[in-house]
Design an enzyme around this catalytic site. Sequence first.
Site, PDB file in Angstrom:
ATOM      1  N   ARG A   2       0.851  -1.193   0.000  1.00 36.23           N
ATOM      2  CA  ARG A   2       0.000   0.000   0.000  1.00 36.23           C
ATOM      3  C   ARG A   2       0.883   1.237   0.000  1.00 36.23           C
ATOM      4  O   ARG A   2       1.590   1.520   0.969  1.00 36.23           O
ATOM      5  CB  ARG A   2      -0.936   0.004   1.218  1.00 36.23           C
ATOM      6  CG  ARG A   2      -1.974  -1.097   1.202  1.00 36.23           C
ATOM      7  CD  ARG A   2      -2.872  -0.979  -0.003  1.00 36.23           C
ATOM      8  NE  ARG A   2      -4.089  -1.790   0.160  1.00 36.23           N
ATOM      9  CZ  ARG A   2      -5.103  -1.723  -0.649  1.00 36.23           C
ATOM     10  NH1 ARG A   2      -5.086  -0.899  -1.688  1.00 36.23           N
ATOM     11  NH2 ARG A   2      -6.154  -2.481  -0.452  1.00 36.23           N
ATOM     12  N   GLU A  59     -15.946  -8.537  -5.415  1.00 36.92           N
ATOM     13  CA  GLU A  59     -14.604  -8.211  -4.921  1.00 36.92           C
ATOM     14  C   GLU A  59     -13.913  -9.452  -4.382  1.00 36.92           C
ATOM     15  O   GLU A  59     -12.729  -9.674  -4.641  1.00 36.92           O
ATOM     16  CB  GLU A  59     -14.665  -7.133  -3.833  1.00 36.92           C
ATOM     17  CG  GLU A  59     -14.929  -5.745  -4.357  1.00 36.92           C
ATOM     18  CD  GLU A  59     -13.834  -5.196  -5.256  1.00 36.92           C
ATOM     19  OE1 GLU A  59     -12.642  -5.571  -5.117  1.00 36.92           O
ATOM     20  OE2 GLU A  59     -14.161  -4.367  -6.123  1.00 36.92           O
ATOM     21  N   GLU A  95     -10.529 -10.705  -6.330  1.00 31.16           N
ATOM     22  CA  GLU A  95      -9.252 -10.580  -5.623  1.00 31.16           C
ATOM     23  C   GLU A  95      -8.702 -11.903  -5.112  1.00 31.16           C
ATOM     24  O   GLU A  95      -7.492 -12.076  -5.029  1.00 31.16           O
ATOM     25  CB  GLU A  95      -9.378  -9.590  -4.464  1.00 31.16           C
ATOM     26  CG  GLU A  95      -9.609  -8.176  -4.950  1.00 31.16           C
ATOM     27  CD  GLU A  95      -9.628  -7.158  -3.820  1.00 31.16           C
ATOM     28  OE1 GLU A  95      -9.520  -7.549  -2.639  1.00 31.16           O
ATOM     29  OE2 GLU A  95      -9.752  -5.959  -4.137  1.00 31.16           O
ATOM     30  N   SER A 100     -13.831   7.244   9.218  1.00 30.83           N
ATOM     31  CA  SER A 100     -13.167   8.513   9.568  1.00 30.83           C
ATOM     32  C   SER A 100     -14.171   9.655   9.549  1.00 30.83           C
ATOM     33  O   SER A 100     -14.159  10.501   8.654  1.00 30.83           O
ATOM     34  CB  SER A 100     -12.027   8.811   8.588  1.00 30.83           C
ATOM     35  OG  SER A 100     -11.057   7.797   8.633  1.00 30.83           O
ATOM     36  N   GLU A 138     -16.926   8.376   3.541  1.00 37.53           N
ATOM     37  CA  GLU A 138     -16.825   6.972   3.157  1.00 37.53           C
ATOM     38  C   GLU A 138     -17.532   6.090   4.180  1.00 37.53           C
ATOM     39  O   GLU A 138     -17.328   6.223   5.385  1.00 37.53           O
ATOM     40  CB  GLU A 138     -15.365   6.527   3.059  1.00 37.53           C
ATOM     41  CG  GLU A 138     -15.229   5.052   2.715  1.00 37.53           C
ATOM     42  CD  GLU A 138     -13.809   4.554   2.744  1.00 37.53           C
ATOM     43  OE1 GLU A 138     -13.556   3.492   2.151  1.00 37.53           O
ATOM     44  OE2 GLU A 138     -12.946   5.202   3.351  1.00 37.53           O
ATOM     45  N   GLU A 161      -5.498  -4.501 -13.228  1.00 38.23           N
ATOM     46  CA  GLU A 161      -4.181  -3.973 -13.576  1.00 38.23           C
ATOM     47  C   GLU A 161      -3.599  -3.221 -12.390  1.00 38.23           C
ATOM     48  O   GLU A 161      -4.271  -2.397 -11.780  1.00 38.23           O
ATOM     49  CB  GLU A 161      -4.318  -3.024 -14.774  1.00 38.23           C
ATOM     50  CG  GLU A 161      -3.050  -2.310 -15.165  1.00 38.23           C
ATOM     51  CD  GLU A 161      -2.124  -3.152 -16.007  1.00 38.23           C
ATOM     52  OE1 GLU A 161      -0.918  -2.879 -16.011  1.00 38.23           O
ATOM     53  OE2 GLU A 161      -2.614  -4.089 -16.675  1.00 38.23           O
ATOM     54  N   GLU A 185      -2.828  -4.483  -9.461  1.00 37.12           N
ATOM     55  CA  GLU A 185      -3.030  -5.171  -8.187  1.00 37.12           C
ATOM     56  C   GLU A 185      -2.083  -6.363  -8.111  1.00 37.12           C
ATOM     57  O   GLU A 185      -2.068  -7.212  -8.981  1.00 37.12           O
ATOM     58  CB  GLU A 185      -4.477  -5.681  -8.052  1.00 37.12           C
ATOM     59  CG  GLU A 185      -5.475  -4.621  -7.708  1.00 37.12           C
ATOM     60  CD  GLU A 185      -6.868  -5.200  -7.468  1.00 37.12           C
ATOM     61  OE1 GLU A 185      -7.524  -4.715  -6.542  1.00 37.12           O
ATOM     62  OE2 GLU A 185      -7.293  -6.103  -8.210  1.00 37.12           O
TER      63      GLU A 185
END
Length: 180
Positions: A63, A92, A96, A113, A119, A138, A140
């Site tokens: 990350r 997902e 993944e 947050s 979010e 692409e 990942e």
Amino acid sequence: MIFREETIDSKLVYDGKVIKVCEEHVRVETGNIATREIVMHRGAVAVVALTDDNKIVLEKQYRKAIDDVVLEIPAGKIEHDDDDIKGRARTELMEETGFDAKDIKLIHKSFPSVGYSKEEIYFYLATELTPGKPCTEEGENIEILLMDFDEAYKMAKEGKFLDAKSTIGILIAYLNKYSE
């Protein structure tokens, strides 16, 4: 009684691919005007995926924001055209990790947050898994790991996950699974 700020005006100051940033002027309790910078994000899904033998599916990936390799639960942002958030969670997970889930249920949703971001993350528990082949996007680069769920819970409880959504998801899934 808690005072609710009144928005005087709002201006888009950044419009990116993943986030937008608005600058808002608000009237605070004293009557003065204050500035708030708010990150606009479509939201995300996060999936705690458990195999029949009580292993959790985790991802290890780099990350850039923290310049580190992180162990995480599968997750992804909600797309513009997503009407089916549960379907996005399943997608997902499949893209993944390659795993499909026969049973997937919402166990929590929260704003990670609230001081500066809109979010919202939807947390799902996925069980009755069938393995398959990942189909990552692409850019990942994800390594899939299976870990004993009790061990992951212990790590989350001890603060060993750098990623907050993974800590939250694991703790809530553990409570959900063992408090029924």
